[in-house]
Each structure stands twice: as C-alpha cells, then as structure tokens.
Write an enzyme that holds these catalytic residues in place. Structure first.
Site, mmCIF file in Angstrom:
data_model
loop_
_atom_site.group_PDB
_atom_site.id
_atom_site.type_symbol
_atom_site.label_atom_id
_atom_site.label_comp_id
_atom_site.label_asym_id
_atom_site.label_seq_id
_atom_site.Cartn_x
_atom_site.Cartn_y
_atom_site.Cartn_z
ATOM 1 N N HIS A 1 20.873 31.830 -26.021
ATOM 2 C CA HIS A 1 21.208 31.366 -24.675
ATOM 3 C C HIS A 1 20.756 32.355 -23.599
ATOM 4 C CE1 HIS A 1 25.362 33.221 -25.737
ATOM 5 N NE2 HIS A 1 24.648 34.123 -25.118
ATOM 6 N N HIS B 1 29.807 36.137 -20.311
ATOM 7 C CA HIS B 1 29.214 37.464 -20.127
ATOM 8 C C HIS B 1 29.837 38.156 -18.921
ATOM 9 C CE1 HIS B 1 26.425 34.957 -22.386
ATOM 10 N NE2 HIS B 1 25.995 36.051 -22.965
ATOM 11 N N HIS C 1 18.819 41.453 -30.280
ATOM 12 C CA HIS C 1 18.536 41.999 -28.960
ATOM 13 C C HIS C 1 19.513 43.106 -28.604
ATOM 14 C CE1 HIS C 1 21.674 39.095 -27.829
ATOM 15 N NE2 HIS C 1 21.627 39.416 -26.556
ATOM 16 N N GLU D 1 26.397 38.825 -31.087
ATOM 17 C CA GLU D 1 26.660 37.443 -30.643
ATOM 18 C C GLU D 1 26.490 36.431 -31.776
ATOM 19 O OE1 GLU D 1 25.444 37.305 -25.921
ATOM 20 O OE2 GLU D 1 24.034 36.514 -27.358
#
Ligand SMILES: [Fe+2]
Lengths: 131, 284
Positions: free
Chosen positions: B12, B59, B196, B243
């Site tokens: 996302h 977030h 990431h 995540e």
C-alpha cells in the site's frame, strides 16, 4: 528485562515501548503537523509552537535543525518525523536520501537498481564501526 | 450465508496513490508497477465482491501516540480519507457494511479476540491505496464499487501482533463472516510490505529472495509462514517490512489449500518492493 534480539541490526532504530516513551512529546508534536492550521501556526513561529510540547531541549534542538537521524535516536519514529519532513516539502524517498547520507540522487539511483542489498546489511558486526 | 471467496495480498505504498492521483501511471518509472494490476482489475470486475474485509495499518494518521490499539475494527457508517500532511487523497469516502461489521466485532470478542471498536475513524493510504490499485481510478464524486470493513493493526510500535496471532485472527474472522445469515461475497485483503525500510542509515533495504519465499509460503505453507518471528522480518525485510504480518490475517481467513491465480512483484516503488497476490478458495 529480556535482551532485545533486534538490537544488532545495523542502521536501524526499532521503535519499541522504550523509544515510544522517550519520544512521546516529540512524536505528538510531529503528528500535529498533519493538519493545515497547525502547519500554518508552526511555520509562522516555530519556537512559539514548540513551547506547547514538553519535549527535551535536545529533541527541540533536533527539530529546529531538522537533524533527521538525531530525531530518530531521541525516540522519534519515521512515520511521525515524516510529517515534519512533509511540512518542509520532503517526501519519504528524499528523506531517506538525507538520513542515509547518500543524497537524493544517489539514493534514487540505488532504488532503481534493486535497492540496498541484504548481504552485508544484516548485523552490526558487518558494518564495523558504524551503527 | 456470507462466504469468503478469495484473499488479496497487496502493498500500500503511498507514492502509488500519488502516482494515480497525479495521473503519471504511464511514466516508465510507474508503468511496470501498474501493469501487474491489470489482471487484478479485470478479476475484481468478474468476481465482484459485496464486501471487502480490509486489513491495513494506520501510519500515525488517525491514531497518534496517545492510544495504540493492536487490532481496531472500523464500525462507523463511513470513513473519510485523511489528510496525511499533503491533503486528503481525491478518492471517494469509504462506506462500511455496518451490520456485518458489528456482527464481526461481537463474534470476535466472544471468540476471545479483544478488539477495539472504532465508531469514528479517518483512513489513510494504507486502506485507500489497495482499493485504488485493485479498482482503478474512482473519482471522489463516485462510489467505491463495494463496501469495506477496515481492520487497523498496530505495526508502528514494536511489537506488532505475532504472525501466528494474525493467522488465528483470520480464522476467527472467517467464523464470524460465515455465521452472518445474509448471502454476501466477501473478500479479505491483507496489505502492506513487502521488504522496505524507510528510516535511518539502512533505508532502502530490499530483499527480493526473502519476499519471493514469503509469497511461496503464504500460498503453500501458511502455518509455517505464520511462525516467522518478528526479528526475521526486521532483519531480512527491513524495519517497515514487519507490515507483512497483516497478510497472515488474510491467509488465515482462507481454506488451507488455495489456488494462486495471480502474482506480481516489482522493485521499486519509492522505497519499497511492491508485492501482490490473489488467492482463491477452491471450494467457494
Ligand atoms: Fe504501510
């Protein structure tokens, strides 16, 4: 206290409960910049706006100097500090260029070529003196 | 009875939303990212869900540091796209299937998952970017093609819930949905990842092999995948790669054996490896 099994990862701050506690007011300041009216107020007078958040003198100094890595070392989390960066017109990728010390162009180039490889970047021992 | 027909795993990355919102998806940088969703958009039209149960993380947008629920279920009638510091995304308001959401909340808590219930909540890119990539451009005046029940998972402050807990929650979500006495086609989305790291000196870390193995395991050996410890995500897939625990909720809600109908993997989108998978329940 159990030992933290993630403390030997190089170039990384894991935002755990200890860091969250330390960075609480700093992070609450950062997230306030999500809203335009707060950004306007902060940009008009940074010092005055920061008075509202009882962060440490060191954290406050790092905010004013936009010392992105020190903000993380002092309990800031990237999703919060990125709000301060966004206020300054810096997106996630350019912020990474700054934090890694590579600069925006070199960093972007690295990502285009598959990113930072995992080999040599798993353990602090692989980085020698640097953390 | 409501039934779960398929699961979708999907990154996302906020920049993907920006690319769609600023209409630069045809640029050479972005084209390979979006090409991998062409099949998915067609597939979504053919398999049109009534409801998406969408697992994502906030977030530091709707939740600040004052309150950090591990699992927060959206029960409000609708969810506005949030201003994350650069203005809200120009996409429609997200509408809930409120009755099903309340049923799921009640069922999960009696099933011993202690959910936080959100009767007011804005949603950030974590929720809207997966909808955008799977449905394509939808203007803010229009409506999303289906209803959405959001489940926000804390993955910002360590520790996120374990992969095993997420997998078990997926099973409980399935029990909840399958006990709802209205015929509905429900899909479950697990979002975030893949490898990431956004912060400090190791930012930019990508681990293609690890990501591929994760996708393989997710399809073929989900129980094994659910046992991956947090430190492995942090070390091998980057501090923000954790995540991916959210994909286990999706996988837990599906059959033990599933059919992988689509997979897409591309590096980079901004700082991130984009991963995407579609799994169908064969019996459905
Ligand atoms: Fe995310």
């Amino acid at each position: 206290m159990p030992e933290k099994d993630y403390e030997d990862i190089p170039g990384t701050f894991v935002f755990d409960a200890d860091r969250s506690r330390e960075g609480y007011h700093l992070n609450q300041f950062c997230i306030s910049l999500r809203l335009q009216k707060n950004r306007d107020e902060f940009n008009a007078d940074e010092e005055k706006y920061l008075d509202k958040y009882p962060m440490t003198a060191e954290q406050r100094d790092a905010v004013l100097k936009r010392d992105w890595n020190r903000l993380l070392a002092l309990g800031g989390n990237i999703y919060y500090t990125s709000k301060l960066a966004a206020n300054d017109g810096i997106n996630f990728q350019n912020l990474a260029g700054l934090m890694t010390g590579m600069g925006v162009e070199k960093y972007r180039e690295m990502m285009l070529h598959g990113g930072r490889p995992i080999d040599g970047n798993r353990y602090k021992t692989e980085w020698g003196d640097e953390d | 009875m409501a039934r779960i027909t398929a699961g979708v795993g999907c990154s996302h990355v906020p920049a993907i939303g920006v690319a769609m919102d600023t209409k630069i998806t045809d640029q050479p940088y972005w084209k390979p990212v979006f090409d991998g969703f062409e099949f998915s958009r067609k597939w979504m039209k053919e398999n049109k869900p009534d409801v998406i149960f969408l697992v994502y993380n906030d977030h530091c947008t709707a939740f600040d540091a004052s309150c950090i629920p591990t699992f927060a279920l959206g029960a409000a009638a609708e969810f506005q796209p949030a201003d994350e510091g650069w203005g809200p995304r120009p996409v429609p308001v997200v509408k809930n299937h409120q009755k099903l959401a309340s049923h799921i909340a009640q069922s999960l808590i009696l099933d011993e998952f202690d959910m936080t219930i959100m009767n007011e909540m804005e949603v950030d890119h974590g929720l809207t970017v997966p909808l955008s990539v799977m449905f394509g451009e939808v203007s803010p005046e229009d409506e999303w093609p289906c209803l959405v029940i959001p489940l926000a998972v804390n993955v910002v402050q360590y520790p996120a819930p374990t992969g095993n807990r997420c997998y078990q929650l997926g099973k409980a979500v399935r029990r909840a949905i399958e006990s709802y006495p209205v015929d509905l086609n429900v899909m479950v989305f697990g979002t975030g990842g893949m490898s990431h790291q956004l912060q400090y000196k190791r930012a930019g870390l990508i681990n293609r092999e690890w990501d591929q193995r994760f996708l393989d395991l997710l399809t073929e050996d989900p129980v094994f995948a659910s046992q991956i410890p947090h430190v492995e995500y942090l070390r091998e897939a980057g501090s923000e790669g954790v995540e991916m625990v959210m994909w286990h909720v999706m996988r837990g809600a599906l059959d033990d054996e599933v059919k992988e109908v689509h997979r897409h993997y591309h590096v980079p989108a901004s700082n991130t490896a984009v991963g995407h998978i579609i799994l169908e329940n064969v019996a459905a």
